[in-house]
Design a protein around this motif. Sequence first.
Motif, PDB file in Angstrom:
ATOM      1  N   GLN A   1       0.834  -1.195   0.000  1.00 32.58           N
ATOM      2  CA  GLN A   1       0.000   0.000   0.000  1.00 32.58           C
ATOM      3  C   GLN A   1       0.872   1.249   0.000  1.00 32.58           C
ATOM      4  OE1 GLN A   1      -2.491  -0.845   3.425  1.00 32.58           O
ATOM      5  NE2 GLN A   1      -4.102  -1.707   2.137  1.00 32.58           N
ATOM      6  N   GLY A   2       0.508   2.196  -0.863  1.00 31.52           N
ATOM      7  CA  GLY A   2       1.268   3.430  -0.987  1.00 31.52           C
ATOM      8  C   GLY A   2       2.363   3.395  -2.037  1.00 31.52           C
ATOM      9  N   LEU A   3       2.692   2.214  -2.557  1.00 33.65           N
ATOM     10  CA  LEU A   3       3.725   2.118  -3.583  1.00 33.65           C
ATOM     11  C   LEU A   3       3.232   2.695  -4.910  1.00 33.65           C
ATOM     12  CD1 LEU A   3       5.199  -1.484  -3.051  1.00 33.65           C
ATOM     13  CD2 LEU A   3       6.135   0.700  -2.253  1.00 33.65           C
ATOM     14  N   LYS A   4       4.143   3.340  -5.627  1.00 32.71           N
ATOM     15  CA  LYS A   4       3.844   3.808  -6.991  1.00 32.71           C
ATOM     16  C   LYS A   4       4.089   2.626  -7.917  1.00 32.71           C
ATOM     17  CE  LYS A   4       6.828   7.051  -6.313  1.00 32.71           C
ATOM     18  NZ  LYS A   4       7.775   8.176  -6.534  1.00 32.71           N
ATOM     19  N   TYR A   5       3.013   2.117  -8.535  1.00 35.94           N
ATOM     20  CA  TYR A   5       3.026   0.805  -9.189  1.00 35.94           C
ATOM     21  C   TYR A   5       2.553   0.931 -10.624  1.00 35.94           C
ATOM     22  CZ  TYR A   5       1.449  -4.150  -9.736  1.00 35.94           C
ATOM     23  OH  TYR A   5       1.231  -5.437 -10.142  1.00 35.94           O
ATOM     24  N   ARG A   6       3.291   0.312 -11.539  1.00 34.73           N
ATOM     25  CA  ARG A   6       2.896   0.310 -12.947  1.00 34.73           C
ATOM     26  C   ARG A   6       2.021  -0.885 -13.264  1.00 34.73           C
ATOM     27  NH1 ARG A   6       2.543  -3.278 -17.413  1.00 34.73           N
ATOM     28  NH2 ARG A   6       2.380  -1.988 -19.289  1.00 34.73           N
ATOM     29  N   THR A   7       0.876  -0.630 -13.911  1.00 34.27           N
ATOM     30  CA  THR A   7       0.031  -1.676 -14.459  1.00 34.27           C
ATOM     31  C   THR A   7      -0.843  -1.021 -15.534  1.00 34.27           C
ATOM     32  OG1 THR A   7      -1.446  -3.530 -13.931  1.00 34.27           O
ATOM     33  CG2 THR A   7      -1.846  -1.443 -12.778  1.00 34.27           C
TER      34      THR A   7
ATOM     35  N   GLY B   1      12.717   6.826 -10.460  1.00 38.17           N
ATOM     36  CA  GLY B   1      11.901   6.934  -9.262  1.00 38.17           C
ATOM     37  C   GLY B   1      10.455   7.305  -9.534  1.00 38.17           C
ATOM     38  N   VAL B   2      10.049   7.265 -10.806  1.00 30.61           N
ATOM     39  CA  VAL B   2       8.648   7.554 -11.145  1.00 30.61           C
ATOM     40  C   VAL B   2       7.741   6.471 -10.590  1.00 30.61           C
ATOM     41  CG1 VAL B   2       7.014   7.848 -13.057  1.00 30.61           C
ATOM     42  CG2 VAL B   2       9.323   8.826 -13.206  1.00 30.61           C
ATOM     43  N   ILE B   3       8.242   5.242 -10.543  1.00 30.99           N
ATOM     44  CA  ILE B   3       7.502   4.122  -9.949  1.00 30.99           C
ATOM     45  C   ILE B   3       8.405   3.392  -8.952  1.00 30.99           C
ATOM     46  CG2 ILE B   3       5.905   3.766 -11.865  1.00 30.99           C
ATOM     47  CD1 ILE B   3       7.744   1.566 -12.908  1.00 30.99           C
ATOM     48  N   ASP B   4       7.760   2.708  -7.989  1.00 33.09           N
ATOM     49  CA  ASP B   4       8.485   1.933  -6.976  1.00 33.09           C
ATOM     50  C   ASP B   4       8.435   0.436  -7.250  1.00 33.09           C
ATOM     51  OD1 ASP B   4       8.821   4.308  -5.361  1.00 33.09           O
ATOM     52  OD2 ASP B   4       6.730   4.057  -4.728  1.00 33.09           O
ATOM     53  N   ALA B   5       7.431   0.019  -7.997  1.00 32.06           N
ATOM     54  CA  ALA B   5       7.206  -1.397  -8.269  1.00 32.06           C
ATOM     55  C   ALA B   5       6.427  -1.493  -9.578  1.00 32.06           C
ATOM     56  CB  ALA B   5       6.422  -2.045  -7.126  1.00 32.06           C
ATOM     57  N   PHE B   6       6.426  -2.658 -10.175  1.00 38.37           N
ATOM     58  CA  PHE B   6       5.751  -2.783 -11.468  1.00 38.37           C
ATOM     59  C   PHE B   6       5.465  -4.235 -11.802  1.00 38.37           C
ATOM     60  CE2 PHE B   6      10.322  -2.838 -12.148  1.00 38.37           C
ATOM     61  CZ  PHE B   6      10.531  -3.912 -12.998  1.00 38.37           C
TER      62      PHE B   6
ATOM     63  N   VAL C   1      17.203  -3.657 -11.862  1.00 36.71           N
ATOM     64  CA  VAL C   1      16.755  -2.532 -11.040  1.00 36.71           C
ATOM     65  C   VAL C   1      16.081  -2.968  -9.745  1.00 36.71           C
ATOM     66  CG1 VAL C   1      16.548  -0.948 -12.986  1.00 36.71           C
ATOM     67  CG2 VAL C   1      14.587  -2.362 -12.349  1.00 36.71           C
ATOM     68  N   VAL C   2      15.669  -4.235  -9.661  1.00 38.24           N
ATOM     69  CA  VAL C   2      15.002  -4.729  -8.457  1.00 38.24           C
ATOM     70  C   VAL C   2      15.134  -6.246  -8.423  1.00 38.24           C
ATOM     71  CG1 VAL C   2      12.714  -4.980  -9.502  1.00 38.24           C
ATOM     72  CG2 VAL C   2      12.886  -4.424  -7.081  1.00 38.24           C
ATOM     73  N   LYS C   3      15.046  -6.853  -7.237  1.00 32.48           N
ATOM     74  CA  LYS C   3      15.383  -8.277  -7.120  1.00 32.48           C
ATOM     75  C   LYS C   3      14.282  -9.169  -6.559  1.00 32.48           C
ATOM     76  CE  LYS C   3      19.689  -8.170  -8.598  1.00 32.48           C
ATOM     77  NZ  LYS C   3      20.127  -8.887  -9.820  1.00 32.48           N
ATOM     78  N   ASN C   4      13.142  -8.636  -6.226  1.00 31.67           N
ATOM     79  CA  ASN C   4      12.063  -9.469  -5.684  1.00 31.67           C
ATOM     80  C   ASN C   4      10.947  -9.602  -6.712  1.00 31.67           C
ATOM     81  OD1 ASN C   4      12.844  -9.928  -2.725  1.00 31.67           O
ATOM     82  ND2 ASN C   4      13.083  -7.711  -2.949  1.00 31.67           N
ATOM     83  N   TYR C   5      10.686 -10.848  -7.107  1.00 35.21           N
ATOM     84  CA  TYR C   5       9.748 -11.137  -8.197  1.00 35.21           C
ATOM     85  C   TYR C   5       8.653 -12.032  -7.651  1.00 35.21           C
ATOM     86  CZ  TYR C   5       8.611 -12.200 -13.161  1.00 35.21           C
ATOM     87  OH  TYR C   5       8.022 -12.319 -14.387  1.00 35.21           O
ATOM     88  N   MET C   6       7.424 -11.511  -7.640  1.00 35.81           N
ATOM     89  CA  MET C   6       6.308 -12.221  -7.031  1.00 35.81           C
ATOM     90  C   MET C   6       5.433 -12.842  -8.121  1.00 35.81           C
ATOM     91  SD  MET C   6       7.286 -11.473  -4.020  1.00 35.81           S
ATOM     92  CE  MET C   6       5.971 -12.271  -3.091  1.00 35.81           C
TER      93      MET C   6
END
Length: 389
Positions: A194-200, A230-235, A251-256
């Motif tokens: 919650q609160g993350l800037k997320y691309r979808t 930094g436009v998004i935090d997660a995607f 750019v990031v290492k956790n893949y759900m």
Amino acid sequence: MTDKTDIVATQPAKGAPKSTGRRKFLTGAATAAGAGVATVAMPQISRAQTTTLTMQTSWPVSDIFQEMAQQYADRVNEMSGGRLQIDVQPAGAIVAAFQVQDACHDGVLDAAHTVSAYWYGKNKAASLFGTGPVFGIDGAQLIAWFQYGGGQALYNELVQDQLALDVVGFYSFAMPTQPFGWFAEEPTSIEDVQGLKYRTVGLSADLNQALGLAVTQLPGGEIVPAMERGVIDAFEYNNPTSDRRFGAQDVVKNYMLGSYHQACESFELIFNRERFESLAPELQAILRYAGEAANTANYGLAMDNYSKDLQALINEAGVNVKRTPQSIMEAQLAAWDEVVAPLMEGDDLFRRIIESQKEWAERVGFYSLMNSADYKAAYEHYFPGKLTF
């Protein structure tokens, strides 16, 4: 216009006898008859002028989706015997990734390879043809609804009647469930995202906003640069191969893996309606049925590449691959109910699409879930300890 095939009569050899014995006459007659049959049975090869359709995709040139679009084009080209060629161009070659539908309507493009979520801003019902709520069926079963459960007529009503777009469209390649995506920190509860800037994209935007995320909609080629700035935090995007190719692991290492946000999506194949209807009926049929052929080819390519690239993300790039917690997916189901209810009340067509899908899912999902083998148990029988959920 197709040229007529010239049939050349075989003349007797110079100096041949004018009369023959009975045996020679019968033998010659049989030979001539056989030659005549062979001449009639020869394939009539079309010499019609080749028609070339310009198709732009919504995918970067390096995306596996571009290869999948080419698989479709290759089948059209070969099935038509060269009478119909599709020139496949990547996103941005002629128009922007999200503009291909308008370009087809205007005749700037003859065709496009895209997803309906990219034009959901015109009418949110667009997202129901692939990125809507999940009623217990998968992408293949949603395509079956489109073909046999009334989906095509509802799609035509939305696109051609309500939006008055001069396009013809159908669907191909039932995508596997799309991962929840990439996060700087591994989320273990809904509070963690919650609160993350997320691309979808599509109704997934409404869904994730209902879950408390701040949503940005971007084409695939813009995701990593947006993450780096930094436009998004997660995607999320779509699959391990596409994600790996555009450098998500850098750019990031956790893949759900696993999610209800986009679990039934398919490619949308669209054509300028006037251009499509100007083609001979057999060429129109090829454009339609090549989509069904590409559905199989795309799936095979996906299974081979997605599985290999997931292993590469784990073993070579050091990505932490986890299944999205059940608590988050339960929150997604509840959020879908929250998102869909007011849209059904305010839009009759949206309501009828949802009702049609639910009627289909209740029957088809019942059969599928009651009948499906326990594949997880079989996998664990032969590969114990591999799964972590």
